[in-house]
Write an enzyme that holds these catalytic residues in place. Sequence first.
Site, short mmCIF file in Angstrom:
data_model
loop_
_atom_site.label_atom_id
_atom_site.label_comp_id
_atom_site.label_asym_id
_atom_site.label_seq_id
_atom_site.Cartn_x
_atom_site.Cartn_y
_atom_site.Cartn_z
N SER A 154 -42.95 -33.39 -3.48
CA SER A 154 -42.79 -33.29 -4.48
C SER A 154 -43.86 -32.23 -5.04
CB SER A 154 -43.97 -34.43 -5.15
OG SER A 154 -44.57 -34.46 -6.86
N HIS A 179 -38.83 -31.78 -5.36
CA HIS A 179 -39.40 -32.19 -6.40
C HIS A 179 -40.05 -31.89 -7.81
CE1 HIS A 179 -39.30 -36.63 -9.16
NE2 HIS A 179 -40.33 -35.97 -8.96
N ASP A 226 -42.24 -32.16 -11.21
CA ASP A 226 -42.76 -33.22 -11.97
C ASP A 226 -43.79 -32.97 -13.43
OD1 ASP A 226 -42.82 -36.63 -10.46
OD2 ASP A 226 -44.74 -34.99 -9.59
N MET A 282 -45.22 -32.99 -17.01
CA MET A 282 -45.81 -33.60 -17.94
C MET A 282 -46.19 -33.21 -18.20
SD MET A 282 -47.90 -35.50 -14.72
CE MET A 282 -47.05 -36.21 -13.15
N HIS A 330 -38.05 -33.53 -13.20
CA HIS A 330 -38.21 -35.42 -13.80
C HIS A 330 -39.36 -34.78 -15.02
CE1 HIS A 330 -40.69 -39.06 -13.58
NE2 HIS A 330 -39.52 -38.83 -14.56
N MET A 354 -41.27 -35.90 -17.68
CA MET A 354 -42.14 -37.00 -17.94
C MET A 354 -42.36 -36.24 -19.47
SD MET A 354 -44.03 -38.10 -14.84
CE MET A 354 -43.81 -37.19 -13.50
N MET A 414 -39.89 -45.48 -10.74
CA MET A 414 -40.94 -45.25 -10.72
C MET A 414 -41.48 -46.11 -9.99
SD MET A 414 -41.61 -41.75 -11.64
CE MET A 414 -43.51 -41.71 -11.44
N GLY A 456 -50.99 -38.96 -6.82
CA GLY A 456 -51.64 -40.29 -5.54
C GLY A 456 -52.07 -41.21 -5.75
N ASP A 505 -40.32 -42.13 -6.28
CA ASP A 505 -41.32 -41.94 -6.54
C ASP A 505 -42.59 -42.44 -7.11
OD1 ASP A 505 -43.27 -39.55 -7.29
OD2 ASP A 505 -42.07 -38.63 -8.77
N GLY A 506 -43.27 -42.21 -6.30
CA GLY A 506 -44.80 -42.73 -6.18
C GLY A 506 -45.24 -43.37 -5.44
#
Length: 225
Positions: free
Chosen positions: A9, A34, A36, A38, A67, A69, A138, A146, A176-177
């Site tokens: 990520s 990947h 993220d 947002m 992804h 979000m 998720m 983190g 993911d996570g």
Amino acid sequence: MNNFLIAPSIIASDFTRLADEISAIESAGADWLHMDIMDGHFVPTITVGPLFVEACKRVTKLPIDAHLMISNPDQYLEAFAKAGANNITVHVETCPDLPQTIKKIRSLGCNAGVTLNPATPASALDAALPLIDLVLVMSVKPGFSGQSFIPEMIVKVEEIRNKLNALRSKARLEVDGGITVETLPLMYRAGADVFVAGNAVFKHPQGAGAGIKALRDAVARIERW
């Protein structure tokens, strides 16, 4: 199952050394990059957008796994596709007509993925599962890097894997996570085959290459056992 992918990520990387960070994971054998995305609405954090995706695309041959979000993802599908995203994953919670959104993603030449928040039941995906190329589970609440792994998501991965198998689907099952050398084997055994890892890769004390190797070794130990 031994065909699994590692998707570092980029949000966990050092943005002041972005090209070098991408080069390091590519050289180390990462499978996807990947991202993220947002927007500060669907999740409280704001990260990056299509211009960032396009910049990364110029310095890597890795497939870009975007992804989204974000609220109203349908408005931005074309922008992310044009920027170079190979996979576009949307949240079931943000798509009032999920089959139409999936159709649109595929019409843009991208693989279509669907994800869901930890609190959303796996059954929310049932209508979409026959249509998609990727399911993302998720294992933390979306919005912050983190966070600690949510163990209850292991059962959700098992449930979705069983649904995909029943459909004889070739869709990837991504998690993911909080993915680390400790949690990755748990999700691997549950049926996941793509693993997003941020801090475990980019914050590894010996560098991103060592982080990727450690994750792969965690699976190798399972298979040897």
